[in-house]
Design a protein around this motif. Structure first.
Motif, PDB file in Angstrom:
ATOM      1  N   MET A 103     -51.309 -10.036  28.622  1.00 41.16           N
ATOM      2  CA  MET A 103     -51.797  -9.763  27.265  1.00 41.16           C
ATOM      3  C   MET A 103     -51.517 -10.968  26.360  1.00 41.16           C
ATOM      4  SD  MET A 103     -53.378  -7.230  25.867  1.00 41.16           S
ATOM      5  CE  MET A 103     -53.692  -6.370  24.335  1.00 41.16           C
ATOM      6  N   LEU A 104     -50.335 -11.579  26.539  1.00 35.36           N
ATOM      7  CA  LEU A 104     -50.005 -12.768  25.750  1.00 35.36           C
ATOM      8  C   LEU A 104     -50.983 -13.899  26.058  1.00 35.36           C
ATOM      9  CD1 LEU A 104     -46.103 -12.803  26.089  1.00 35.36           C
ATOM     10  CD2 LEU A 104     -47.474 -11.834  24.250  1.00 35.36           C
ATOM     11  N   ASP A 105     -51.365 -13.997  27.341  1.00 39.08           N
ATOM     12  CA  ASP A 105     -52.309 -15.036  27.736  1.00 39.08           C
ATOM     13  C   ASP A 105     -53.621 -14.894  26.988  1.00 39.08           C
ATOM     14  OD1 ASP A 105     -50.486 -16.070  29.441  1.00 39.08           O
ATOM     15  OD2 ASP A 105     -51.296 -15.091  31.234  1.00 39.08           O
ATOM     16  N   TYR A 106     -54.073 -13.654  26.892  1.00 40.50           N
ATOM     17  CA  TYR A 106     -55.358 -13.421  26.224  1.00 40.50           C
ATOM     18  C   TYR A 106     -55.269 -13.601  24.713  1.00 40.50           C
ATOM     19  CZ  TYR A 106     -57.772 -11.574  30.331  1.00 40.50           C
ATOM     20  OH  TYR A 106     -58.379 -11.446  31.537  1.00 40.50           O
ATOM     21  N   LEU A 107     -54.204 -13.056  24.124  1.00 37.90           N
ATOM     22  CA  LEU A 107     -54.167 -13.001  22.657  1.00 37.90           C
ATOM     23  C   LEU A 107     -53.516 -14.231  22.037  1.00 37.90           C
ATOM     24  CD1 LEU A 107     -53.269  -9.267  22.061  1.00 37.90           C
ATOM     25  CD2 LEU A 107     -55.505 -10.329  22.285  1.00 37.90           C
ATOM     26  N   ARG A 108     -52.740 -14.971  22.819  1.00 33.70           N
ATOM     27  CA  ARG A 108     -52.047 -16.166  22.338  1.00 33.70           C
ATOM     28  C   ARG A 108     -51.402 -15.953  20.966  1.00 33.70           C
ATOM     29  NH1 ARG A 108     -55.789 -20.199  21.765  1.00 33.70           N
ATOM     30  NH2 ARG A 108     -57.487 -18.795  22.176  1.00 33.70           N
ATOM     31  N   PRO A 109     -50.325 -15.182  20.941  1.00 36.09           N
ATOM     32  CA  PRO A 109     -49.685 -14.868  19.660  1.00 36.09           C
ATOM     33  C   PRO A 109     -49.065 -16.109  19.020  1.00 36.09           C
ATOM     34  CG  PRO A 109     -48.335 -14.110  21.480  1.00 36.09           C
ATOM     35  CD  PRO A 109     -49.637 -14.561  22.076  1.00 36.09           C
TER      36      PRO A 109
ATOM     37  N   ASP B 220     -52.363  -2.431  26.239  1.00 39.00           N
ATOM     38  CA  ASP B 220     -52.578  -2.914  27.605  1.00 39.00           C
ATOM     39  C   ASP B 220     -52.036  -1.951  28.655  1.00 39.00           C
ATOM     40  OD1 ASP B 220     -50.028  -3.279  26.757  1.00 39.00           O
ATOM     41  OD2 ASP B 220     -49.826  -5.347  27.433  1.00 39.00           O
ATOM     42  N   SER B 221     -51.221  -0.969  28.235  1.00 40.97           N
ATOM     43  CA  SER B 221     -50.598  -0.141  29.272  1.00 40.97           C
ATOM     44  C   SER B 221     -51.633   0.764  29.921  1.00 40.97           C
ATOM     45  CB  SER B 221     -49.477   0.709  28.665  1.00 40.97           C
ATOM     46  OG  SER B 221     -50.020   1.678  27.814  1.00 40.97           O
ATOM     47  N   GLY B 222     -51.503   0.918  31.206  1.00 37.77           N
ATOM     48  CA  GLY B 222     -52.404   1.789  31.952  1.00 37.77           C
ATOM     49  C   GLY B 222     -53.772   1.199  32.196  1.00 37.77           C
ATOM     50  N   LEU B 223     -53.941  -0.071  31.918  1.00 31.97           N
ATOM     51  CA  LEU B 223     -55.253  -0.675  32.144  1.00 31.97           C
ATOM     52  C   LEU B 223     -55.242  -1.514  33.415  1.00 31.97           C
ATOM     53  CD1 LEU B 223     -56.338  -1.962  28.615  1.00 31.97           C
ATOM     54  CD2 LEU B 223     -56.938   0.154  29.775  1.00 31.97           C
ATOM     55  N   ASP B 224     -56.355  -1.483  34.154  1.00 34.67           N
ATOM     56  CA  ASP B 224     -56.434  -2.391  35.287  1.00 34.67           C
ATOM     57  C   ASP B 224     -56.824  -3.772  34.767  1.00 34.67           C
ATOM     58  OD1 ASP B 224     -59.245  -2.661  35.091  1.00 34.67           O
ATOM     59  OD2 ASP B 224     -59.500  -0.770  36.172  1.00 34.67           O
ATOM     60  N   VAL B 225     -56.834  -4.738  35.670  1.00 32.66           N
ATOM     61  CA  VAL B 225     -57.025  -6.129  35.262  1.00 32.66           C
ATOM     62  C   VAL B 225     -58.338  -6.329  34.499  1.00 32.66           C
ATOM     63  CG1 VAL B 225     -57.118  -8.488  36.109  1.00 32.66           C
ATOM     64  CG2 VAL B 225     -55.714  -6.805  37.290  1.00 32.66           C
ATOM     65  N   ASP B 226     -59.397  -5.712  35.031  1.00 28.25           N
ATOM     66  CA  ASP B 226     -60.707  -5.906  34.394  1.00 28.25           C
ATOM     67  C   ASP B 226     -60.754  -5.244  33.021  1.00 28.25           C
ATOM     68  OD1 ASP B 226     -61.658  -7.377  36.488  1.00 28.25           O
ATOM     69  OD2 ASP B 226     -62.406  -5.616  37.574  1.00 28.25           O
ATOM     70  N   ALA B 227     -60.217  -4.020  32.955  1.00 24.76           N
ATOM     71  CA  ALA B 227     -60.241  -3.296  31.684  1.00 24.76           C
ATOM     72  C   ALA B 227     -59.425  -4.048  30.642  1.00 24.76           C
ATOM     73  CB  ALA B 227     -59.701  -1.884  31.869  1.00 24.76           C
ATOM     74  N   LEU B 228     -58.311  -4.603  31.072  1.00 25.20           N
ATOM     75  CA  LEU B 228     -57.466  -5.371  30.161  1.00 25.20           C
ATOM     76  C   LEU B 228     -58.240  -6.564  29.605  1.00 25.20           C
ATOM     77  CD1 LEU B 228     -54.679  -5.911  28.902  1.00 25.20           C
ATOM     78  CD2 LEU B 228     -54.144  -7.300  30.884  1.00 25.20           C
ATOM     79  N   ARG B 229     -58.992  -7.211  30.486  1.00 25.18           N
ATOM     80  CA  ARG B 229     -59.774  -8.374  30.046  1.00 25.18           C
ATOM     81  C   ARG B 229     -60.813  -7.934  28.998  1.00 25.18           C
ATOM     82  NH1 ARG B 229     -64.547  -9.523  31.298  1.00 25.18           N
ATOM     83  NH2 ARG B 229     -64.539  -8.175  33.134  1.00 25.18           N
ATOM     84  N   VAL B 230     -61.501  -6.822  29.289  1.00 25.65           N
ATOM     85  CA  VAL B 230     -62.528  -6.350  28.364  1.00 25.65           C
ATOM     86  C   VAL B 230     -61.909  -6.015  27.002  1.00 25.65           C
ATOM     87  CG1 VAL B 230     -64.154  -4.483  27.899  1.00 25.65           C
ATOM     88  CG2 VAL B 230     -64.045  -5.501  30.172  1.00 25.65           C
ATOM     89  N   VAL B 231     -60.775  -5.320  27.050  1.00 28.89           N
ATOM     90  CA  VAL B 231     -60.134  -4.902  25.804  1.00 28.89           C
ATOM     91  C   VAL B 231     -59.632  -6.121  25.025  1.00 28.89           C
ATOM     92  CG1 VAL B 231     -58.059  -3.786  24.908  1.00 28.89           C
ATOM     93  CG2 VAL B 231     -59.532  -2.567  26.502  1.00 28.89           C
ATOM     94  N   ALA B 232     -58.959  -7.028  25.728  1.00 30.34           N
ATOM     95  CA  ALA B 232     -58.390  -8.186  25.040  1.00 30.34           C
ATOM     96  C   ALA B 232     -59.488  -9.116  24.537  1.00 30.34           C
ATOM     97  CB  ALA B 232     -57.446  -8.932  25.984  1.00 30.34           C
ATOM     98  N   GLU B 233     -60.499  -9.328  25.352  1.00 30.01           N
ATOM     99  CA  GLU B 233     -61.585 -10.203  24.908  1.00 30.01           C
ATOM    100  C   GLU B 233     -62.360  -9.547  23.776  1.00 30.01           C
ATOM    101  OE1 GLU B 233     -63.825 -11.290  28.351  1.00 30.01           O
ATOM    102  OE2 GLU B 233     -62.408 -12.866  28.938  1.00 30.01           O
ATOM    103  N   GLY B 234     -62.493  -8.213  23.879  1.00 31.83           N
ATOM    104  CA  GLY B 234     -63.141  -7.480  22.790  1.00 31.83           C
ATOM    105  C   GLY B 234     -62.395  -7.699  21.489  1.00 31.83           C
ATOM    106  N   PHE B 235     -61.081  -7.604  21.581  1.00 26.05           N
ATOM    107  CA  PHE B 235     -60.254  -7.818  20.398  1.00 26.05           C
ATOM    108  C   PHE B 235     -60.459  -9.219  19.841  1.00 26.05           C
ATOM    109  CE2 PHE B 235     -56.308  -9.406  18.557  1.00 26.05           C
ATOM    110  CZ  PHE B 235     -56.098  -8.482  17.549  1.00 26.05           C
ATOM    111  N   ASN B 236     -60.481 -10.196  20.737  1.00 24.82           N
ATOM    112  CA  ASN B 236     -60.659 -11.579  20.287  1.00 24.82           C
ATOM    113  C   ASN B 236     -62.014 -11.796  19.637  1.00 24.82           C
ATOM    114  OD1 ASN B 236     -58.142 -12.543  20.892  1.00 24.82           O
ATOM    115  ND2 ASN B 236     -58.675 -13.143  22.988  1.00 24.82           N
ATOM    116  N   LYS B 237     -63.031 -11.065  20.136  1.00 25.31           N
ATOM    117  CA  LYS B 237     -64.365 -11.196  19.539  1.00 25.31           C
ATOM    118  C   LYS B 237     -64.396 -10.592  18.135  1.00 25.31           C
ATOM    119  CE  LYS B 237     -66.829 -10.623  23.777  1.00 25.31           C
ATOM    120  NZ  LYS B 237     -67.579  -9.632  24.539  1.00 25.31           N
ATOM    121  N   ILE B 238     -63.688  -9.491  17.981  1.00 22.11           N
ATOM    122  CA  ILE B 238     -63.717  -8.786  16.698  1.00 22.11           C
ATOM    123  C   ILE B 238     -62.982  -9.560  15.621  1.00 22.11           C
ATOM    124  CG2 ILE B 238     -62.933  -6.723  15.497  1.00 22.11           C
ATOM    125  CD1 ILE B 238     -63.000  -5.387  18.322  1.00 22.11           C
TER     126      ILE B 238
END
Lengths: 324, 457
Positions: free
Chosen positions: A279-285, A245-263
């Motif tokens: 990131m915790l919100d998206y990935l819900r560890p 998540d480091s160095g990502l803007d809000v939208d990019a973070l969403r794409v990356v995290a949601e991408g991860f969740n899809k995979i």
């Protein structure tokens, strides 16, 4: 062994953890210390809080160890490692079951990245003790490429540029290496292109990027997206996200995290290093672990992550000081 | 004592000329014979260049010329028909194919029939015999015998070679491919000569494949190439060297560019013994450009020395040099690139890059990019790097499951491919890329038969 004696971990009981408990059918009376049976631990319920006392260093792990009907994907025991003769990891114990997401938090230099690098076999790090069992195999005896074939994947904090090697050639080499390891025929050109196209869309990666050299001239966001794209291509069973998540803007973070969740499938486990609540919100560890000075000093659920986001690490340091 | 043996190793060639000069001349032609006496004087005067000479710092010339090689002065003819023994297999690349065996142009009427009118590809000697006064103004005019002992030696002894004449305005769509073969049953010295005249406004691609057929025979091959590119003409020159460890090659190329002309020159060495290439490009007219690309893949005891001189003697010209080496084993690479911008050559633009990868700890690279600027309104830059395989990249690839061997191969291939991807002939680009990959993949397996540019049947 004695160096872990009489530690205690405070467990913040939450609704989310109750759900986990139900799924794993954990009985609180059957908590074992990971270094052998030490009898039922003393557990005391204080309202919504469960206080557990034992000489075991890490209760979250103990629980997951003894879940019934649950497969252990990755089992790390007393892992010690050093870089350039400097000791970084001083006995990590961590057990990760199928489909679990574990978040690693901790101040800079606490050993989070070192742990990830040791797991994937980065030659710059020297393992000085401990064992890691991955899917029943001794992980530490495998070369890095075989660890990858077995299903371990790391999304790098700073992915390197590989001038001249196109993403297409790189991914084809990676996929065919894995297929050869598994005794399969190389992938056909057509199937490969179809796979590329399909996976690219998951992380909204531009087609032109896959034709370019690996990470060369990619922006920070594109690099991280490219990491998740590679993860999608290789379909690992344990994914390690080192500050993806480091160095990502809000939208990019969403794409990356949601991408991860899809995979990820129900079988995909993950170790996620992050400093951010988003990131915790998206990935819900399922679990949050706090590393300090090369050891896991606190384990809990996502609430622990949120508390750190609010209050920092000082309260943990104070508590540790108190314990000593 | 060794130095005594190698010093003055030109003497045996001067003695040979003294003793067998008549036989040598009888089996050559007047155009070539006319230059011998001056070459003899030049060679006797300066000797073969030693490492003390700035031009040959990295290659021991006297040592290479010291052994006693046989020469085919009486020009006994070779029996085999290379068209039957070898076959070109560059896919999607119909070339007009010709063979040189040692310094002998193999006459094949069927190959010539398909050529456009006015285009001559054939024996230098045969043409000079038929047109005795035509070549005198070109032959041995660029190749200065006083400046280079090896050129002097070649001029002294060469009896025949290749001549290509491209008439004015002819634009060839099909590349001309010349396969230079070294073939002998005994250790042999050959002195090959090539003269290329590209007429005004012409456009031609020349592909040279250099091979050694007899792996166990020692060859010493000197080769002087003189090329004249006419006004507004384009010349694409591809030179691929895939010989054997026992082959020593000294190839001096001289290229003159007239106004508005364009040169694309590519030199690739994949396999050899000891090779030294001197490539001297002189701009004679304004608004010309030259792009010199080089790729070297070496392992074992291979020795590859490329010495480039770009002479900007007129204004408004551009030169661009990119040479890349990958050195493994105990191989030695050398690169020297001298860009000379003379006082009148204003508005010169020049880029010179030499990057090198030493893959093994025993490989050596010597690099010497040089800029000499005597004009004040020019844009020039030069640079060189020597590095190792990027360990971080290796680990990154290993984490994705690519084994270190495969990752090394990909990285090395990518390194050289930067040169190959700039080749303008698409079919050759693809073919070469594949050849380089094969070269890395099967480093130890042997040579010529695997190259595929002109495959053994």
């Amino acid at each position: 062994m004695t160096k872990y004696s009489l530690r205690f971990v405070r467990w913040d009981l939450s609704k989310r953890l109750s759900v986990c408990d139900f799924r794993w059918r954990v009985s609180w009376n059957e908590i074992f210390c990971r270094r052998g049976f030490v009898g039922p631990v003393r557990a005391k319920k204080q309202g919504r809080r469960l206080l557990i006392y034992s000489d075991c260093s890490n209760f979250a792990l103990s629980i997951s160890l003894n879940r019934s009907n649950h497969h252990t994907m990755l089992d790390i025991k007393n892992l010690c490692a050093s870089v350039d003769g400097k000791e970084i990891l001083r006995g990590i114990d961590l057990t990760i079951g199928d489909g679990e997401i574990h978040a690693l938090m901790g101040p800079n230099g606490s050993g989070k990245s070192t742990l990830c690098n040791v797991l994937v076999g980065n030659p710059q790090y020297t393992v000085t003790g401990g064992t890691v069992v991955f899917n029943g195999k001794d992980l530490l005896s495998l070369p890095p490429e075989d660890r990858a074939h077995e299903g371990l994947f790391m999304s790098f904090q700073s992915p390197v540029e590989i001038p001249g090697v196109s993403m297409v050639n790189f991914m084809r080499a990676a996929i065919n290496a894995k297929r050869s390891y598994l005794g399969q025929e190389p992938i056909t050109a057509q199937a490969f292109l179809k796979l590329m196209k399909e996976k690219r869309q998951i992380v909204e990666l531009d087609a032109s990027l896959t034709r370019r050299s690996v990470n060369e001239g990619f922006s920070g966001g594109e690099r991280k997206r490219n990491e998740i794209f590679q993860m999608a291509m290789l379909e690992p069973t344990v994914a390690i996200l080192d500050e993806t998540d480091s160095g990502l803007d809000v939208d990019a973070l969403r794409v990356v995290a949601e991408g991860f969740n899809k995979i990820r499938t129900t079988q995909t486990s993950a170790i996620v290093i992050t400093h951010y609540q988003r990131m915790l919100d998206y990935l819900r560890p399922d679990f949050v672990h706090v590393l300090m000075n090369g050891r896991i000093v606190r384990s809990g659920d996502a609430q622990l992550g949120y508390r750190i986001e609010r209050e920092g690490f000082d309260w943990i340091k104070a508590e540790l000081h108190e314990e000593l | 004592m060794k130095s005594c043996n190698t010093m003055g190793s030109e003497q045996q060639y001067l003695d040979l000329y003294r003793d067998a000069g008549q036989m040598l001349a009888d089996n050559s032609c007047s155009t070539l014979n006319a230059c011998r006496e001056e070459a003899r004087r030049a060679l006797a005067g300066q000797g073969l260049p030693t490492r003390k000479s700035e031009l040959y710092r990295y290659t021991d010339v006297p040592a290479a010329f010291a052994p006693d090689y046989g020469l085919n002065l009486s020009r006994l003819e070779m029996k085999a028909d290379p068209y039957k023994a070898y076959r070109c297999s560059v896919p999607n690349m119909g070339t007009s194919l010709f063979y040189m065996v040692n310094d002998w142009f193999y006459e094949a009427p069927h190959a010539r029939q398909s050529l456009p009118e006015g285009l001559y590809v054939g024996s230098l000697r045969a043409y000079a015999d038929a047109h005795p006064h035509e070549l005198g103004q070109y032959y041995a005019r660029l190749a200065d015998v006083d400046a280079d002992g090896v050129t002097a030696l070649n001029t002294l002894l060469s009896q025949d070679g290749l001549l290509i004449i491209v008439p004015d305005g002819l634009k060839l769509t099909v590349p001309l491919q010349v396969v230079n073969l070294l073939h002998s049953s005994v250790n042999l010295m050959t002195n090959r000569r090539t003269l290329v005249l590209v007429g005004d406004g012409a456009d031609v691609s020349l592909l040279f494949c250099n091979h050694t057929l007899d792996r166990d025979v020692q060859f010493l091959n000197t080769h002087v190439v003189e090329t004249y590119v006419g006004r507004g003409a384009s010349l694409h020159w591809y030179d691929i060297e895939e010989t054997e460890p026992a082959t020593h090659t000294f190839q001096n190329e001289y290229i003159s560019l007239d106004a508005g002309s364009r040169l694309e020159h590519v030199g690739i060495t994949l396999r050899n013994g000891v090779s030294r290439h001197t490539r001297r490009v002189t701009f004679r007219g304004e608004h010309s450009s030259a792009s010199l690309l080089g790729g070297v893949v070496a392992t074992g005891l291979q020795h590859v020395d490329n010495h480039l001189v770009i002479d900007h003697s007129v204004p408004n010209c551009q030169s661009d040099i990119l040479y890349k080496y990958v050195l493994d084993g105990k191989s030695v690479g050398a690169f020297a690139g001298r860009v000379l911008v003379r006082p009148d050559a204003q508005k010169t633009e020049s880029v010179e890059t030499n990057s090198n990868l030493c893959v093994s700890p025993d490989a050596h690279m010597y690099t010497q990019p040089m800029l000499e600027i005597y004009a004040d309104d020019v844009k020039c830059n030069h640079g060189s790097t020597v590095g190792q395989i990027d360990e971080a990249a290796l680990f990154y690839m290993a984490q994705r499951g690519v084994s270190p061997d495969e990752a090394r191969l990909l990285l090395q291939h990518a390194f050289v491919n930067e040169v190959i991807s700039r080749i303008e002939l698409p079919a050759l680009r693809d073919r070469l890329s594949l050849m380089v990959e094969q070269r890395f993949r099967y480093a130890s397996s042997a040579g010529c038969a695997d190259c595929g540019l002109c495959k053994t049947r």
